[in-house]
Design a protein around this motif. Structure first.
Motif, PDB file in Angstrom:
ATOM      1  N   SER A  36       0.828  -1.199   0.000  1.00 11.74           N
ATOM      2  CA  SER A  36       0.000   0.000   0.000  1.00 11.74           C
ATOM      3  C   SER A  36       0.864   1.252   0.000  1.00 11.74           C
ATOM      4  N   GLY A 175      -3.255  -7.987 -10.287  1.00 12.74           N
ATOM      5  CA  GLY A 175      -4.121  -6.967  -9.701  1.00 12.74           C
ATOM      6  C   GLY A 175      -5.560  -7.103 -10.171  1.00 12.74           C
ATOM      7  N   TYR A 192      -2.977  -6.660  -5.493  1.00 17.13           N
ATOM      8  CA  TYR A 192      -3.256  -5.230  -5.422  1.00 17.13           C
ATOM      9  C   TYR A 192      -4.521  -4.980  -6.229  1.00 17.13           C
ATOM     10  N   LYS A 215      -2.146  -3.956   0.864  1.00 18.06           N
ATOM     11  CA  LYS A 215      -1.994  -4.158  -0.569  1.00 18.06           C
ATOM     12  C   LYS A 215      -2.318  -2.862  -1.302  1.00 18.06           C
TER      13      LYS A 215
END
Length: 252
Positions: A36, A175, A192, A215
């Motif tokens: 993050s 992702g 993510y 994340k």
């Protein structure tokens, strides 16, 4: 060295430095989630994609089909780095997106896995570090004739988990693009998230799960108020951009 990320039907590539990687949990061997708080440059879509600066960012999102292996190596060397339909597995057209069609993941899943697997492998061979899977919300549309929403969502989750396994097996992270209804089912499979317009539609709260898991969440808006974007981004750990006058403007 930076890492590279690629997307699903439209393969987008992301490059990041080793310091941007979070420690791996129960992932395939060398695959690590994107932590993050990473900053990013969006050169994959939007009017501002050609001019978005790559200076002093952790991640660069580019077109995995158009980018060459040499360009990826160059991004890596600088400490930086998404488009990927075949008649047999095509479902309905996407309407507003000219030339794009849905893939029939309900009736043609095995064929889809083979063809998309080849594209994942293409990105791995180019040196990509990750796959950003786009257009994974077929279940929210009339994308496949004669199939219920629940059937489409079940198939989407199955396909999503396969995408994750395939990417991780190739040593790449993956992702989740939009598809808020899938977060609870796929949070442990995806590394993510990428979102468009969660501020505009008051949906950013759905990314709390990614934030709590440390994340990365990369967000984009199209002309919303900067103050609102920054407020939501701060609360849910998002690194957001706002498109203004044909250019991406960082909200961090």
């Amino acid at each position: 060295m930076l890492g590279i990320n690629c997307i699903n039907v439209f393969l987008f590539v992301i490059a990041l430095g080793s310091e941007a990687m979070a420690a791996p949990a129960t992932r395939a061997a060398s695959v690590k989630p994107l932590r993050s708080g990473l900053t990013w440059s969006n050169r994959a879509w939007g009017q501002g994609k050609k001019s978005d600066s790559i200076s002093n960012v952790d991640v660069v999102d580019v077109d995995g089909f158009d980018v060459s292996e040499e360009e990826i190596k160059e991004y890596h060397s600088k400490g930086l780095t998404n488009k990927d339909a075949w008649d047999e597995i095509k479902a309905k057209n996407m309407g507003e997106w000219d030339g794009e069609t849905w893939i029939d993941i309900v009736n043609k899943l095995s064929e889809t896995k083979k063809l998309m697997g080849d594209r994942f492998e293409m990105c791995a061979k180019k040196g990509c570090d990750s796959i950003e899977a786009d257009n994974v919300d077929c279940y929210q549309t009339d994308c496949i004739s004669g199939v219920s929403d629940s059937e489409k969502k079940k198939a989407q989750i199955t396909y999503g988990k396969w995408q994750s396994q395939k990417a991780h097996g190739l040593g790449m992270s993956i992702g989740l693009k939009n598809s808020l209804d899938l977060i609870d089912d796929l949070i442990n499979d995806y590394d993510y998230a990428v979102n468009e317009q969660c501020v505009q539609y008051s949906e950013c709260r759905h990314y709390e799960a990614f934030h709590k898991a440390n994340k990365a969440v990369f967000g984009t808006e199209y002309g919303e108020k900067d103050s609102e974007i920054k407020s939501e981004a701060k609360e849910y750990g998002m690194m957001s951009k706002n498109e203004k006058n044909g250019k991406w403007v960082n909200m961090w």
